[in-house]
Design a protein around this motif. Structure first.
Motif, PDB file in Angstrom:
ATOM      1  N   UNK A   1      10.045   9.296  -4.515  1.00  0.00           N
ATOM      2  CA  UNK A   1       9.538   9.892  -3.270  1.00  0.00           C
ATOM      3  C   UNK A   1       8.167   9.308  -2.928  1.00  0.00           C
ATOM      4  N   UNK A   2       7.939   8.973  -1.667  1.00  0.00           N
ATOM      5  CA  UNK A   2       6.654   8.417  -1.248  1.00  0.00           C
ATOM      6  C   UNK A   2       5.604   9.523  -1.251  1.00  0.00           C
ATOM      7  N   UNK A   3       4.518   9.305  -1.994  1.00  0.00           N
ATOM      8  CA  UNK A   3       3.454  10.301  -2.119  1.00  0.00           C
ATOM      9  C   UNK A   3       2.203   9.913  -1.345  1.00  0.00           C
TER      10      UNK A   3
ATOM     11  N   UNK B   1       1.217  11.565   1.833  1.00  0.00           N
ATOM     12  CA  UNK B   1       2.531  11.922   2.379  1.00  0.00           C
ATOM     13  C   UNK B   1       3.132  13.137   1.672  1.00  0.00           C
ATOM     14  N   UNK B   2       2.351  13.749   0.795  1.00  0.00           N
ATOM     15  CA  UNK B   2       2.748  14.983   0.112  1.00  0.00           C
ATOM     16  C   UNK B   2       1.474  15.768  -0.128  1.00  0.00           C
ATOM     17  N   UNK B   3       1.615  16.989  -0.616  1.00  0.00           N
ATOM     18  CA  UNK B   3       0.423  17.795  -0.853  1.00  0.00           C
ATOM     19  C   UNK B   3       0.459  18.399  -2.248  1.00  0.00           C
ATOM     20  N   UNK B   4      -0.713  18.737  -2.727  1.00  0.00           N
ATOM     21  CA  UNK B   4      -0.845  19.340  -4.052  1.00  0.00           C
ATOM     22  C   UNK B   4       0.027  20.581  -4.159  1.00  0.00           C
ATOM     23  N   UNK B   5       0.746  20.682  -5.277  1.00  0.00           N
ATOM     24  CA  UNK B   5       1.642  21.813  -5.483  1.00  0.00           C
ATOM     25  C   UNK B   5       3.093  21.512  -5.164  1.00  0.00           C
TER      26      UNK B   5
ATOM     27  N   UNK C   1       0.805  -1.216   0.000  1.00  0.00           N
ATOM     28  CA  UNK C   1       0.000   0.000   0.000  1.00  0.00           C
ATOM     29  C   UNK C   1       0.832   1.256   0.000  1.00  0.00           C
ATOM     30  N   UNK C   2       1.525   1.493  -1.102  1.00  0.00           N
ATOM     31  CA  UNK C   2       2.408   2.653  -1.161  1.00  0.00           C
ATOM     32  C   UNK C   2       2.524   3.120  -2.607  1.00  0.00           C
ATOM     33  N   UNK C   3       2.438   4.474  -2.815  1.00  0.00           N
ATOM     34  CA  UNK C   3       2.632   5.070  -4.136  1.00  0.00           C
ATOM     35  C   UNK C   3       3.881   5.938  -4.097  1.00  0.00           C
ATOM     36  N   UNK C   4       4.819   5.679  -5.043  1.00  0.00           N
ATOM     37  CA  UNK C   4       6.024   6.495  -5.173  1.00  0.00           C
ATOM     38  C   UNK C   4       5.919   7.350  -6.428  1.00  0.00           C
ATOM     39  N   UNK C   5       6.580   8.486  -6.435  1.00  0.00           N
ATOM     40  CA  UNK C   5       6.595   9.343  -7.623  1.00  0.00           C
ATOM     41  C   UNK C   5       7.309   8.612  -8.760  1.00  0.00           C
ATOM     42  N   UNK C   6       6.672   8.520  -9.939  1.00  0.00           N
ATOM     43  CA  UNK C   6       7.308   7.802 -11.054  1.00  0.00           C
ATOM     44  C   UNK C   6       8.315   8.650 -11.824  1.00  0.00           C
ATOM     45  N   UNK C   7       8.394   9.958 -11.487  1.00  0.00           N
ATOM     46  CA  UNK C   7       9.225  10.868 -12.270  1.00  0.00           C
ATOM     47  C   UNK C   7       9.427  12.142 -11.454  1.00  0.00           C
ATOM     48  N   UNK C   8      10.461  12.894 -11.779  1.00  0.00           N
ATOM     49  CA  UNK C   8      10.600  14.232 -11.194  1.00  0.00           C
ATOM     50  C   UNK C   8       9.521  15.127 -11.782  1.00  0.00           C
ATOM     51  N   UNK C   9       8.885  15.934 -10.946  1.00  0.00           N
ATOM     52  CA  UNK C   9       7.851  16.815 -11.469  1.00  0.00           C
ATOM     53  C   UNK C   9       7.124  17.555 -10.367  1.00  0.00           C
TER      54      UNK C   9
END
Length: 634
Positions: free
Chosen positions: A583-585, A572-576, A523-531
């Motif tokens: 990175x774990x999102x 684990x992150x916020x919009x913007x 149960x974890x989503x990581x950023x697939x790319x810098x952005x």
């Protein structure tokens, strides 16, 4: 209404407004609850321009629109006259106290900004005309223009009562009534000479208060609430809570008049006796505090505010300063905060002007022209988001220009006397009671310095994407390769599935873009790319990332999981946020979601895949975090 015809066609083909029980929207689709789904013309809707597809799921009739669904939603609600259910974009977020404060302030002030700017501009130009001896303050023209300029600010609590009640989900007209009571002329006249106070409270202290009237024997501290901000917002919040309590206990047959009756009888005296004085003292303390900070070093204050104002705007933090500035104008009759940031938009515009001259990229040139024009008039969002921020260095240079401009204004003692227009129209707001003075000259010098500094710094800085479109694509010496690619790594660990296996037509038929799906094992989503994390649904079930190269990536955890309303999802992150690959999102509880009966198959799609040559999926059957998942051919 940009989507008026589309909205009319959608309403007609879902069976008409009388067939709609409720309407909400999520990240890509309108979600109707229809009385009778058989009345809807599904095939007509699917083939309609502006509609991607139609999905029936979870008791909802879902019309898939795409990323601009909020605009379509607004037009559908307006045309249909729906009392729309709370948009799923606006569902309750687990946010901190500061974020709630920013959200509240923006919700209260945003509806008024246009009129606030307009009346401020009129008052500012009126002062300019007097300073230029075009007419005097006794002239009828001045008097009428002054009435227009003062009409909002003098009765500010009434207007804020309306917007605050709307924000706090109270009766809008009760909010207005509270505001009207605060500026009731007869009460203000009770303190005018030759009136003598009955006695004095808190004598010898900083909050010494003469008492002129009492309410049921309780002393009332009369204050001037004209142009005030803090008292009415707090009073309306309390009023909305009191109103909600009365709604629960008053019988329906007499609710219409007894709820407002009881609410006003409680909240208005409470405001005059307790809320108003405390809020006013707090406001004066806040004004004194900002003035003290400014007094330590106006130049350093100008450097700081000028440098970071655009950063504050990007993250919405500027809303924290707006009520302080308005409060300062109401209590001190001037403000220094808005004065120090006035030059920032001109620095941004100067940078865009230099980019316009330097670039040979026709697409970038076409963006620069309207951005430059709107920047002159104080609207810098097209410049920030379309030109300078994506290229980093130009944005940093605009912040440097804003800092120096702010320092100049701090040094010259520039002040804002009214909340007026933006950009070049804002100059009139810096004219004080004494006319054109050193502070006003400082504002002119500050914006010129900021503009020229931004322009010159950018002119001598390398523009990274200054490509020459005139080169032939067959030129073997071209700097850019004919085909470039961007690699997206896997945001999940699990079993790879083709989109065709997703039980949702919008995804399975590729209507929302090319991509792939993953059955998650963790149960974890990581950023697939810098952005940049451009979209993060409050419910946590879906998020969108825009890569540095412009790929728009949608990750949708499970099917219909929006209906969990955020349960079992832990952002684990916020919009913007600017994010890095890996990175774990988001974290989510797989077992709990599956027990609720939801599929966890997670599509990862490029929503703007039509802009690229191709999107190539991995041939892996099992994938781990950070392994190559999609290749976008640019």
């Amino acid at each position: 209404m940009k989507y008026e015809q589309l909205a009319k066609d959608i309403i007609k083909n879902v069976g008409g407004k009388e067939n709609v029980n409720s309407l909400t929207h999520c990240i890509t689709r309108l979600r109707f609850k229809l009385k009778d789904e058989s009345k809807a013309n599904t095939e007509v809707l699917k083939n309609m321009d502006g509609v991607v597809t139609v999905v029936k799921s979870g008791g909802q009739y879902q019309v898939v629109i795409g990323n601009h669904v909020p605009d379509v939603f607004a037009d559908v609600v307006a045309i249909g006259g729906f009392q729309a259910g709370a948009s799923e974009d606006a569902s309750e977020e687990k946010t901190g106290l500061f974020n709630k404060f920013i959200d509240t302030i923006s919700g209260v002030f945003t509806p008024l900004l246009g009129v606030l700017a307009a009346t401020g501009m009129i008052k500012g130009f009126n002062a300019l005309f007097v300073a230029l001896h075009m007419f005097s303050t006794t002239d009828g023209t001045y008097q009428i223009l002054n009435a227009v300029g003062d009409c909002l600010f003098n009765f500010f609590p009434i207007f804020l009562g309306y917007t605050a009640a709307k924000k706090f989900k109270g009766n809008h007209f009760i909010g207005m009534a509270i505001g009207a009571a605060l500026v009731y002329p007869s009460l203000a006249g009770l303190t005018a000479p030759p009136a003598q106070p009955l006695y004095t409270l808190f004598a010898g202290t900083l909050i010494e208060s003469p008492i002129y009237i009492t309410f049921l024997g309780i002393p009332v501290i009369l204050m001037s609430y004209t142009s005030s901000v803090i008292p009415i917002i707090i009073a309306t919040y309390v009023g909305a809570k009191i109103e909600s309590g009365f709604k629960k206990i008053i019988p329906d047959v007499v609710k219409m008049f007894l709820v407002p009756f009881c609410t006003l009888l409680v909240v208005v005296p409470l405001t005059f006796i307790v809320i108003g004085p405390i809020a006013t003292w707090a406001g004066k303390l806040l004004g004194a505090l900002t003035l003290a900070i400014y007094g330590l070093s106006p130049v350093i204050a100008g450097l700081f505010m000028g440098a970071f104002w655009q950063v504050f705007v990007i993250f919405g933090l500027h809303w924290g300063f707006i009520p302080i500035a308005i409060n300062n104008i109401a209590t001190l009759h001037y403000d220094t905060i808005l004065a120090l940031v006035f030059a920032a938009s001109f620095a941004q515009t100067g940078v865009v002007g230099a980019v316009l001259l330097k670039t040979k990229n026709p697409k970038l040139k076409s963006l620069c022209v309207p951005a430059f024009i709107s920047g002159i008039f104080g609207v810098t969002e097209p410049a920030i988001y379309g030109i300078t921020l994506p290229r980093k260095k130009p944005f940093i240079l605009s912040c440097v220009g804003g800092a120096i401009g702010g320092a100049v204004m701090g040094f010259m003692g520039t002040k804002v006397y009214i909340v007026g227009g933006l950009g070049i129209f804002g100059l009139a707001s810096n004219i004080g009671p004494e006319g054109i003075d050193k502070g006003f000259c400082g504002s002119v010098i500050g914006i010129v310095v900021a503009f020229l500094l931004g322009f010159i710094l950018m002119l001598f800085t390398k523009l990274e994407d200054n490509t020459d479109s005139g080169k032939s694509k067959n030129d073997l010496n071209t700097v850019q390769p004919l085909v470039r690619q961007e690699i997206l790594v896997s945001p999940l660990k699990g079993e790879v599935k083709p989109l065709s296996e997703v039980k949702d037509e919008a995804f399975s038929k590729g209507a929302l873009g090319k991509g792939i799906a993953i059955e998650p094992k963790e149960g974890k989503i990581l950023a697939p790319v810098d952005g940049v994390l451009t979209t993060f649904f409050p419910t946590g079930h879906a998020l969108g990332i825009t890569s540095a190269n412009g790929a728009e990536i949608l990750i949708h955890v499970g099917m219909d999981t929006v209906q969990l309303e955020g349960k079992y999802f832990y952002p684990k992150a916020k919009q913007g946020d600017t994010v890095k690959a890996g990175q774990v999102l988001l974290e989510f509880d797989i077992n709990a979601i599956e027990k609720e009966g939801y599929s966890l198959i997670t599509p990862v799609v490029i929503t703007n895949s039509d802009s690229y040559l191709d999107v190539i999926e991995t041939d892996r059957k099992i994938i781990d975090y950070k392994e190559e998942l999609l290749t976008v051919m640019i």
